[in-house]
Enzyme design. Sequence first.
Site, short mmCIF file in Angstrom:
data_model
loop_
_atom_site.label_atom_id
_atom_site.label_comp_id
_atom_site.label_asym_id
_atom_site.label_seq_id
_atom_site.Cartn_x
_atom_site.Cartn_y
_atom_site.Cartn_z
N GLU A 1 0.20 -1.12 0.00
CA GLU A 1 -0.12 0.40 -0.05
C GLU A 1 0.73 1.39 0.42
O GLU A 1 0.84 2.51 -0.92
CB GLU A 1 -0.85 0.05 1.10
CG GLU A 1 -2.23 -0.98 1.33
CD GLU A 1 -1.46 -2.25 1.71
OE1 GLU A 1 -2.69 -3.21 2.01
OE2 GLU A 1 -0.40 -2.91 1.89
N HIS B 1 -11.01 -5.54 9.12
CA HIS B 1 -11.96 -5.20 8.14
C HIS B 1 -13.40 -5.35 7.96
O HIS B 1 -14.21 -5.13 7.24
CB HIS B 1 -12.21 -6.70 7.10
CG HIS B 1 -11.29 -7.50 6.88
ND1 HIS B 1 -10.47 -8.43 8.06
CD2 HIS B 1 -11.25 -7.54 5.54
CE1 HIS B 1 -9.54 -8.81 7.04
NE2 HIS B 1 -9.58 -8.56 5.82
#
Length: 668
Positions: free
Chosen positions: A407, A474
């Site tokens: 990322e 998540h």
Amino acid sequence: MLSNNTKAQAVEYKETHLSNDTLLDLYRSMLKPRMIEEKMLILLRQGKISKWFSGIGQEAISVGVTKSLTTDEYILPMHRNLGVFTSRDIPLNRLFSQWQGKASGFTKGRDRSFHFGTQEYKIVGMISHLGPQLGVADGIALAHKLKNEQKVTAVFSGEGGTSEGDFHEALNIASVWDLPVLFCIENNGYGLSTPTLEQYRCKDLADRGVGYGMESHIIDGNNILDVYTKISELAESIRQQPRPVLVEFKTFRMRGHEEASGTKYVPQELMDEWQQKDPLINFEQYLFEKNILTEDLQLQFRTEILTEIEENLKIAFAEEPIQSNSTNELNDVFEKFVYEDFKFSENTQNIRFIDAISEALRSSVEKHENLVLMGQDIADYGGVFKITEGFAEEFGKDRIRNTPICESAIVGAAMGLSINGMKAMVEMQFSDFVTSGFNPIVNYLAKVKYRWDQNADVVIRMPCGGGVGAGPFHSQTNEAWFTKVPGLKVIYPAFPYDAKGLLNTAFNDPNPVLFFEHKGLYRSIRQEVPVDYYTIPFGKAARIKEGGEVSIITYGAGVNWALEILEDMKYHNADLIDLRSLQPLDLDALCESVTKTGKCIILTEDSQFGSFASEIAAQISENCFESLDAPVMRVGSMDTPIPFAENLEKQYLPQDRFRAKLKYLIEY
């Protein structure tokens, strides 16, 4: 003082076919930063500059690499690369003003030393978090490749920086995507005071390129002829066959990391050994022996450079100290954006939230031919939520790009695309994963416009939120991490109509936008949405319900929860405000509602302490205090990580507490 040294050379120069003019140019180009540094060290002792990172002994690398590239190819240097700036012929008065924090510098006094970039000279300066610039180089090179431009991007790192994760991420991306990047490692022996034996265990840092399937080389960084000839050869090869190349320059830092740190930690015999390898003195001796350099010519060079230094110092010293102006400071946080409102016909379709996101992405890729979408699994697979399904086939894999799991470097690459005139989107597969890319978002994208007037034309999509049993990694809704960072725009829609219009606006806006999409809404909310392309302005809240007794302020899934609870309670006298845009915030709409009702409750899905709801509560208390008939209420999720099991998650989320607190406020 440099002189005609008749001792045996410690640097061995091979025979070369370079012209005498080129050899003399290389010598003069090394002499110039050396003389500037010698002057800066004097000024530092006099207190006329605040800090100095010396590159004495490393000039051959900066000069050799810069002279090997064309002036329209980007270079991303570091602290000790003054030769990059001088070899690009940046006016010295501007450099001197930069180091003194004056307006004629490149950062308007907002950053120091070499922490700046300049499009005019195709130089992109570093930030103190060294690693991210390697990913930025990937993005610049990717833009060149997509535009079919045969150009090389050179990026510098010290040997210390090769231990950072960004280094490895950037090399991996460049290798996988065959990007024309020249990774230059200046191995100068020490990361501040930490010697290489305490930094890594491989014999040569060039060996790391092998692990990424990358061509790599080792060059004597104190030999200007080796640097210039080899890098010139590599650069031309990379232009013809785009690919990354790793080069390790063996050199040494003859002064402290910065002047205050000194060099007491370096063994004297090591200092003496490298002193004999001084790249400037050795090359000077070589040119004298070849009868290419004469004492008269040497004196001429030194006189010309000294005159240039003194004249430009006078200009910089004569410049008045920069004046503080709060309007200018605030106006330079964001690139100016003139919102364009696109009208649409009455033709609508009933679609889900997820469909609205997909439509906005498709129409924006069609509208902006320079837009690149990047993310894990977003190409053939269509993303984990299938939002970009079919995009790779429709627009091609150059623009719809699967990324490795890295990322930080991908955010850096997005920044590089923007620097090189393109637009970028990064999909965080889940907003929770943004922690791995946090540094370049808050320290690069957010600050780059303010620091040196370079915008970051980047949208980061953030699938977020709970209620779907996804557990602690998540399910977070982490907008509060970013709303406090100047330079970022934060958008959080609650309905398909808003999602499509606001995401279209995000791609038109030249500033970094974090676009939060509650995945619990993806397939549970439907709405009539215009078929046509349209936009919605940032910073404009929406009144979902109108009432006169209490103001409910929320966003994202909270809007839908509030609607359900109001319906269940059969309560019809609430002003329900959907923020839609968190930064910029529509404070006027909030104050108008609270002034009317006198009561306010703020609902967030985030854990309550330190949430964005707390900032709204503070703003209302400051601006609407005299209109309040009750304390400002906040309701958020529990101050724990979000759990997985259904009953635990239900207890964590704020709906039941919101219902109770709303009843309390109504009756207050």
